[in-house]
Design a protein around this motif. Structure first.
Motif: not given
Length: 272
Positions: A5-8, A54-63, A74-82
């Motif tokens: 989950f790391s990020s800096e 740096d590249e999404v392989t699986y969606q959040p919550g995917e089985t 690796y957790a990949i984050y993006q700017s935005g509001v959900r």
């Protein structure tokens, strides 16, 4: 499998890794945005999980299927509001530009919308016009106050054959079916019938956390529905002997909280 989950970035650094041990070939569900508890103004929202950072392989919550070799995702984050509303099953994402805060509505009369809440920052939106995006974004969940009045129980008597000139007790069970804790709960029993004299029409119930159930006199709330038992903290009333046999008497049970919200349940009893 390891979830990283790391990020800096400027003025922040998060370092957290989670180990998952399962049999190869078994199914595992990856965390989604609601399970991320790092500050969303620093990270934005979870875009997905990658075999590389740096590249999404699986969606959040995917089985996915557990591999035979140790993998790091690796957790990949993006700017935005959900804005996620579990009650209405909606998920609205604003990647950039102007954010229009949704105004949810529910066909469930027991549901009262209380705002949008970001658990990672503690920010609550109750006035959509006043919201402005801070940092990289936010993850808001819809807050709903909901209460279900379930079983209304006449103690010791058949409610279709009530005696007259007898003190009768009524208890009930209820559940907090929303995702907001309810406090200062009070129950009131009322009727328009001239044949009834209510001796005790108000009960103090206290607090009920989201997802729990209780009764008018339970000592503890539980996750499962409870049975109504005993005469402590019950409504009391008398049916006049002038009531004709077979008279149907309507009652209304109303529960309110300390914010002025209310939930009502109507029921009937019959004179024998």
């Amino acid at each position: 499998m390891t979830l990283d989950f790391s990020s800096e970035g400027e003025n922040y650094r998060y370092s957290y890794r989670q180990q998952i041990r399962r049999e190869p070939g078994s199914q595992i569900t990856l965390p989604d945005s609601s399970q991320i508890r790092f500050n969303s103004t620093h990270l934005g929202v979870l875009a997905g999980w990658g075999l590389t950072p740096d590249e999404v392989t699986y969606q959040p919550g995917e089985t996915i299927t557990m591999s035979y070799t140790d993998q790091t995702l690796y957790a990949i984050y993006q700017s935005g509001v959900r804005f996620v509303d579990d009650l209405n099953k909606t998920d609205v994402f604003f990647e950039e530009g102007k954010v229009e805060v949704p105004t949810p509505a529910s066909g469930d009369a027991s549901a009262i919308f209380s705002g949008w809440y970001d658990q990672t920052t503690g920010k609550l939106i109750t006035d959509p016009v006043s919201y402005t995006t801070e940092g990289k974004g936010a993850f808001f969940e819809a807050l709903w106050k909901r209460l279900a009045i379930e079983d209304v129980t006449v103690l010791y008597y058949d409610q279709t054959k009530l005696p007259t000139n007898t003190q009768i007790g009524i208890g009930f069970s209820y559940s907090n079916t929303g995702n907001v804790n309810l406090s200062g709960l009070k129950a009131v029993l009322s009727t328009q019938s001239d044949y009834v004299r209510i001796l005790r029409d108000e009960l103090q119930l206290g607090r009920l956390s989201a997802g729990l159930s209780s009764t008018n006199n339970s000592r503890f709330a539980t996750k499962s529905k409870q049975q109504v038992r005993g005469e402590a903290n019950t409504f009391r009333f008398i049916v006049s002997d002038s009531a004709p046999a077979g008279s149907v008497i309507p009652f209304t049970l109303t529960i309110t909280n300390d914010k002025g919200d209310s939930w009502s349940h109507s029921f009937e009893v019959t004179v024998r």
